[in-house]
Motif scaffolding. Structure first.
Motif, short mmCIF file in Angstrom:
data_model
loop_
_atom_site.label_atom_id
_atom_site.label_comp_id
_atom_site.label_asym_id
_atom_site.label_seq_id
_atom_site.Cartn_x
_atom_site.Cartn_y
_atom_site.Cartn_z
N ALA A 19 54.52 72.71 82.30
CA ALA A 19 54.79 72.33 80.92
C ALA A 19 55.80 71.19 80.86
O ALA A 19 56.79 71.19 81.58
CB ALA A 19 55.33 73.53 80.15
N GLU A 270 49.56 67.72 76.29
CA GLU A 270 48.61 68.44 77.14
C GLU A 270 48.06 67.54 78.24
O GLU A 270 47.95 67.95 79.40
CB GLU A 270 47.50 69.00 76.27
CG GLU A 270 47.96 70.13 75.36
CD GLU A 270 46.96 70.48 74.28
OE1 GLU A 270 45.96 69.74 74.13
OE2 GLU A 270 47.16 71.49 73.58
N ARG A 274 48.86 67.68 82.57
CA ARG A 274 47.86 67.71 83.64
C ARG A 274 48.04 66.53 84.60
O ARG A 274 47.84 66.67 85.81
CB ARG A 274 46.45 67.69 83.05
CG ARG A 274 46.08 68.97 82.31
CD ARG A 274 44.58 69.09 82.10
NE ARG A 274 44.06 68.13 81.15
CZ ARG A 274 43.98 68.35 79.83
NH1 ARG A 274 44.42 69.50 79.33
NH2 ARG A 274 43.48 67.44 79.02
N ALA A 312 50.87 72.87 72.01
CA ALA A 312 50.98 72.47 73.42
C ALA A 312 51.96 73.38 74.13
O ALA A 312 52.92 73.89 73.56
CB ALA A 312 51.46 71.02 73.51
N ASP A 313 51.73 73.58 75.42
CA ASP A 313 52.64 74.35 76.27
C ASP A 313 53.82 73.45 76.63
O ASP A 313 53.65 72.43 77.30
CB ASP A 313 51.89 74.81 77.51
CG ASP A 313 52.74 75.67 78.42
OD1 ASP A 313 53.76 76.22 77.94
OD2 ASP A 313 52.39 75.81 79.61
#
Length: 317
Positions: A19, A270, A274, A312-313
């Motif tokens: 995160a 997000e 990644r 979002a995380d």
């Protein structure tokens, strides 16, 4: 609280180590200069960052928070704050500018390193305007200036890594020769990813209609840091149509708190998570000069709430 009332969930706790680490910067308190009576004091800033629910911060303009590492370390500890990055201007397009820029970057880097930060953000020189607001000089680099600029960033980045073990993150900017999507991509293509990557400022990219999500998708390996910022699109259209200077556009409110502008934060967070797990995502809302020195805290609290609920995380520490 009674036995039938469960404790509220800790919304600041990270769900995963990937995160983004969300913090906030002095920009969000109207800080543009090292010393300026129109700005909140450093003491007010540090206290209110913690009150708004943030843990990570940047130095802002070098000297604003002071340059005594021991004193700053005590102040950060008193407010349970930590440093993510410092900032330096890097007019490397100028002939013979490398050593002058490096001296300034090194000063910032020593303080960043002493306080446990990991990054230095490089900002290009902005256009110059005369008293009437007209741009003086070129808006873009010629071939020779571009070569000095990119080669210079590679050299600064290598020195930064070798001498301080810090990462250089380039920050495109409104009213600079590197502001549009194509200019940012050209910078990435012409620089060494081992030396310099991108502080993706969502607001400055949106200033020239660049798509932050597209940039992350197309160049995920080059996004090393985020600045979370939104622009108000209707006002921005007038600003660009009428060539309103950036400083005046800020005074008019072109940079706004979420969710009142673009781009949205959740997709960017997000995608960035990644591409670069655990990267810093630092809130910046240009608002210089302030009409009310008490307003930034209220905005920062609302922004914190928005990010917690955006889907979002994220983690705040």
């Amino acid at each position: 609280m009674t036995a039938s009332q469960p404790a509220a969930p800790d919304t600041t706790a990270p769900t995963t180590s990937a995160a983004p680490r969300v913090g906030i910067a002095p920009d969000s308190w109207g800080v543009w200069n090292p010393v300026d009576a129109a700005q909140p004091s450093p003491e007010q800033y540090l206290r209110e960052v913690a009150e708004a629910g943030f843990h990570w911060t940047e130095l802002g303009p070098y000297g604003y928070l002071g340059t005594d590492a021991d004193r700053l370390r005590e102040q950060f500890a008193a407010h349970d704050l930590a440093l993510s990055a410092g900032t330096a201007f890097a007019p490397l397009q100028r002939e013979g500018s490398l050593e002058e820029v490096w001296a300034e970057v090194a000063d910032v880097s020593r303080l960043v390193r002493a306080l446990g930060g990991r990054h230095v953000i490089a900002i290009p020189a902005l256009w110059e305007r005369d008293p009437s607001g007209a741009v003086q000089g070129p808006r873009s680099f010629d071939r020779e200036a571009w070569a000095r600029f990119t080669i210079g960033h590679d050299e600064i980045g290598r020195r930064l890594r070798e001498e301080f073990d810090l990462s250089l993150q380039f920050h495109s900017h409104a009213e600079s020769p590197v502001g549009s999507y194509r200019e940012v991509v050209r910078f990435l293509e012409d620089t060494d990813p081992a030396a310099v990557n991108l502080c993706l400022d969502a607001g400055h990219l949106a200033y020239y209609q660049a798509d932050s999500e597209r940039l992350i998708r197309e160049h995920p390996e080059r996004v090393g840091y985020l600045h979370l910022k939104q622009v108000e699109p209707d006002l921005l259209a007038d600003v660009l149509k009428n060539d309103v200077p950036f400083a005046e556009a800020v005074r008019q409110g072109v940079m706004v708190e979420p969710p009142h502008g673009v781009p949205g934060y959740a997709p960017i967070l997000e995608l960035a998570a990644r591409a670069h797990p655990g990267l810093f995502a630092i809130v910046e809302q240009d608002m210089y000069p302030l009409a009310d020195l008490s307003e930034p805290l209220r905005i920062a609290r609302r922004t914190h709430e928005h990010i917690v609920g955006c889907g979002a995380d994220v983690r705040f520490r």
